[in-house]
Design a protein around this motif. Structure first.
Motif, PDB file in Angstrom:
ATOM      1  N   THR A  69     -25.131 -73.721 -16.973  1.00 35.53           N
ATOM      2  CA  THR A  69     -25.057 -73.116 -18.303  1.00 35.53           C
ATOM      3  C   THR A  69     -26.437 -72.733 -18.816  1.00 35.53           C
ATOM      4  O   THR A  69     -26.630 -71.652 -19.392  1.00 35.53           O
ATOM      5  N   ALA A  70     -27.409 -73.610 -18.608  1.00 33.45           N
ATOM      6  CA  ALA A  70     -28.771 -73.321 -19.066  1.00 33.45           C
ATOM      7  C   ALA A  70     -29.333 -72.084 -18.376  1.00 33.45           C
ATOM      8  O   ALA A  70     -29.964 -71.224 -19.023  1.00 33.45           O
ATOM      9  N   LEU A  71     -29.117 -71.975 -17.073  1.00 31.62           N
ATOM     10  CA  LEU A  71     -29.608 -70.807 -16.344  1.00 31.62           C
ATOM     11  C   LEU A  71     -28.863 -69.541 -16.759  1.00 31.62           C
ATOM     12  O   LEU A  71     -29.455 -68.458 -16.837  1.00 31.62           O
ATOM     13  N   TYR A  72     -27.570 -69.675 -17.024  1.00 29.76           N
ATOM     14  CA  TYR A  72     -26.796 -68.525 -17.489  1.00 29.76           C
ATOM     15  C   TYR A  72     -27.381 -67.996 -18.803  1.00 29.76           C
ATOM     16  O   TYR A  72     -27.593 -66.790 -18.962  1.00 29.76           O
ATOM     17  N   ARG A  73     -27.613 -68.900 -19.743  1.00 31.85           N
ATOM     18  CA  ARG A  73     -28.124 -68.476 -21.052  1.00 31.85           C
ATOM     19  C   ARG A  73     -29.532 -67.897 -20.945  1.00 31.85           C
ATOM     20  O   ARG A  73     -29.896 -66.985 -21.685  1.00 31.85           O
ATOM     21  N   HIS A  74     -30.332 -68.427 -20.005  1.00 31.62           N
ATOM     22  CA  HIS A  74     -31.676 -67.912 -19.825  1.00 31.62           C
ATOM     23  C   HIS A  74     -31.657 -66.494 -19.271  1.00 31.62           C
ATOM     24  O   HIS A  74     -32.524 -65.666 -19.609  1.00 31.62           O
ATOM     25  N   GLU A  75     -30.675 -66.186 -18.411  1.00 31.73           N
ATOM     26  CA  GLU A  75     -30.615 -64.879 -17.770  1.00 31.73           C
ATOM     27  C   GLU A  75     -29.953 -63.812 -18.627  1.00 31.73           C
ATOM     28  O   GLU A  75     -30.168 -62.626 -18.410  1.00 31.73           O
ATOM     29  N   MET A  76     -29.139 -64.225 -19.576  1.00 31.58           N
ATOM     30  CA  MET A  76     -28.446 -63.234 -20.402  1.00 31.58           C
ATOM     31  C   MET A  76     -29.432 -62.497 -21.309  1.00 31.58           C
ATOM     32  O   MET A  76     -30.358 -63.108 -21.861  1.00 31.58           O
ATOM     33  N   PRO A  77     -29.281 -61.189 -21.481  1.00 36.56           N
ATOM     34  CA  PRO A  77     -30.193 -60.428 -22.350  1.00 36.56           C
ATOM     35  C   PRO A  77     -30.166 -60.945 -23.780  1.00 36.56           C
ATOM     36  O   PRO A  77     -29.108 -61.337 -24.291  1.00 36.56           O
ATOM     37  N   ALA A  78     -31.328 -60.944 -24.424  1.00 35.96           N
ATOM     38  CA  ALA A  78     -31.405 -61.418 -25.799  1.00 35.96           C
ATOM     39  C   ALA A  78     -30.586 -60.549 -26.741  1.00 35.96           C
ATOM     40  O   ALA A  78     -30.162 -60.999 -27.818  1.00 35.96           O
ATOM     41  N   SER A  79     -30.336 -59.308 -26.350  1.00 30.31           N
ATOM     42  CA  SER A  79     -29.569 -58.392 -27.198  1.00 30.31           C
ATOM     43  C   SER A  79     -28.067 -58.621 -27.112  1.00 30.31           C
ATOM     44  O   SER A  79     -27.310 -58.034 -27.893  1.00 30.31           O
ATOM     45  N   ALA A  80     -27.617 -59.449 -26.183  1.00 27.80           N
ATOM     46  CA  ALA A  80     -26.179 -59.695 -26.029  1.00 27.80           C
ATOM     47  C   ALA A  80     -25.639 -60.473 -27.224  1.00 27.80           C
ATOM     48  O   ALA A  80     -26.362 -61.267 -27.841  1.00 27.80           O
ATOM     49  N   PRO A  81     -24.390 -60.284 -27.602  1.00 31.17           N
ATOM     50  CA  PRO A  81     -23.793 -61.054 -28.698  1.00 31.17           C
ATOM     51  C   PRO A  81     -23.865 -62.557 -28.420  1.00 31.17           C
ATOM     52  O   PRO A  81     -23.861 -62.994 -27.267  1.00 31.17           O
TER      53      PRO A  81
END
Length: 504
Positions: free
Chosen positions: A425-437
């Motif tokens: 989960t931590a890696l998923y959140r780190h990789e997701m673009p900051a602009s994503a909802p």
């Protein structure tokens, strides 16, 4: 006839009666393990019919596993006191009655209560089956084979439960997923008294009732906290729950060490090989459940398969289980040191995780192969550790020993979901673009829900980013799983090799 530890006769090879009895015992064991996942496809129909609140829906899912985990130690010890066959038959009656109540539940409250009673029944059935197996099969080679079958049924039942529920709900109403329990329980109630020997402690003493709430207060908060952390994060309430559970665990241990008739006698834990078996069993369960949370999501949310199709595909790795059990038993019977066999199982599980590392967004067969290798390693480990622990424990404490093994597996599974799930989960959140909802940045499921409400191009872009982020998290968790399992392989080789050598 009642069996106890005072018998001095040499091991007698089991015959047709004992193997038939084993087949009867496998039915309730299969159903108890299936009930962990049997609501998987029934949930939409239950929601439409009973209209549970969000909290009630969570309890419908979770109450079975919580009650099961919380009562395992109690029921294992109770079976040693009053007789394992008697407890098994009482549990079968309770499990059957609760299944009937659940099938025709007309409210969420009734279904929750029925699921709780199912958990009580399951907690009596699981340790009783293993304890009776220990008393029926006194020949070491036959016992190893029987335990291998027990382990395979236990592991396969969890995967089979979701598939069975999908098939039944597709053709019948949701209550049918519970009615399938009734024929097996009825068969057990009829054949059990005829085929199963009674066995209990010869002089059990007083049952330690005060330890029952202490054990539940130790187990339940920890299991709850560990299961919630992967999806909800390290929120204070979950950390507090784990801390409270550990405090009660300390009180429970203190009572076991100082009580005159403890629920878990300290001498059992001092038995040769028993404590190492518990620890290694916990680590193996950590590895198995830690992988399951990713492979299930991968099949559905990355590859886009329907829940039933995903469940059917997930059955394929279970085919390897039918090969791993007999091969493992043959290796040990031919003189290969048990420590090396268990170490090989951990090495196989680590290799299975490494197969996940190069996985992409379209790697179905790679995921299935990795899952199959993991399953093979798990069966090799589980069968040998169970045999080691049950052989080392006194026959009069077979129920207690079995319940401790199963409790360690529950803790290991919850810990695997917490540790590896949190890493992913931590890696998923780190990789997701900051602009994503925000919802899409939390979980892949959140991204799927968000994308469904976005216009075509934006939704597809968000899904592509979320799936790549999930793959990144899965790879990181896989590497972490391999890192955990490799030291376990080395520890098993050293520790169990010495124990095996000392026993010869």
């Amino acid at each position: 006839m009642t069996m106890n530890a005072t018998s001095t006769t040499a091991p007698v090879r089991a015959g047709r009666r004992e193997w038939t009895a084993l087949g009867v015992l496998m039915l309730p064991l299969l159903l108890v393990s299936m009930d962990v996942s049997v609501l998987y496809f029934a949930t939409p129909a239950i929601n439409a019919d009973l209209r549970p609140s969000g909290t009630q829906q969570l309890w419908i899912f979770d109450i079975y596993g919580f009650v099961l985990a919380g009562l395992l130690m109690t029921m294992g010890s109770l079976g040693d006191h009053i007789g394992r066959r008697r407890l098994l038959l009482l549990g079968a009656a309770a499990f059957g009655a609760a299944s009937l109540l659940a099938a025709y539940a007309n409210s969420a409250e009734t279904l929750i209560a029925a699921r709780a009673v199912l958990g009580i029944g399951g907690a009596t059935l699981m340790p009783s089956t293993m304890a009776l197996l220990r008393t029926m099969f006194t020949d070491p080679a036959q016992r190893a084979k029987a335990i291998g079958l027990w382990s395979g049924v236990m592991t396969g039942g969890i995967a089979l439960g979701s598939v069975m529920s999908g098939i039944l709900v597709e053709h019948f109403w949701w209550g049918s997923v519970f009615l399938v329990n009734l024929p097996a329980m009825a068969l057990l109630l009829v054949l059990g008294p005829l085929l199963l020997p009674e066995s209990r402690q010869p002089a059990p003493g007083r049952f330690d009732w005060p330890s029952v709430p202490l054990s539940m207060a130790a187990v339940l908060p920890v299991i709850y906290g560990l299961k919630e952390i992967p999806s909800e994060g390290w929120h204070p309430q979950y950390v507090v729950a784990i801390t409270v559970g550990l405090l009660f665990a300390a009180l429970f241990v203190r009572r076991q060490r100082t009580g005159t008739s403890p629920l878990i006698p300290p001498a059992l834990l001092r038995g040769r090989g028993f404590t190492p078996a518990l620890v290694l069993n916990l680590v193996a369960s950590l590895g198995m459940m830690g992988s399951a949370i990713f492979t299930t999501q991968y099949l559905q949310s990355v590859l886009g398969k329907s829940p039933l199709a995903a469940a059917l595909w997930s059955l394929l790795p279970s085919v390897f289980i039918g090969v791993a059990g007999p091969v493992t038993a043959t290796l040990v019977q031919r003189g290969v040191n048990r420590g090396y066999v268990v170490a090989g199982g951990f090495a196989a599980m680590a290799a299975g995780y490494l197969v996940f590392v190069p996985v992409g967004t379209d790697s179905l067969w790679l995921v299935l192969v990795g899952g199959g290798v993991l399953a093979c390693g798990m069966i090799a480990i589980m069968s040998q550790l169970t045999d080691l622990a049950m052989t080392g424990a006194a026959v009069e404490r077979a129920g207690t020993a079995s319940s401790l093994l199963e409790t360690s597996a529950e803790f290991g599974g919850a810990l695997g979901m917490a540790v590896l799930g949190s890493i992913g989960t931590a890696l998923y959140r780190h990789e997701m673009p900051a602009s994503a909802p925000d919802q899409a940045r939390e979980t892949l499921g959140g991204a799927l829900a968000t994308a469904a409400h976005l216009p075509g191009g934006a939704g597809e872009t968000l899904l592509a980013a979320a799936r790549e982020a999930f793959i990144h998290g899965m790879r990181g968790a896989a590497l972490a799983g391999a890192v955990i399992l490799v030291p376990a392989a080395l520890g098993a080789a050293v520790t169990l090799r010495r124990i095996e050598a000392a026993q010869k």
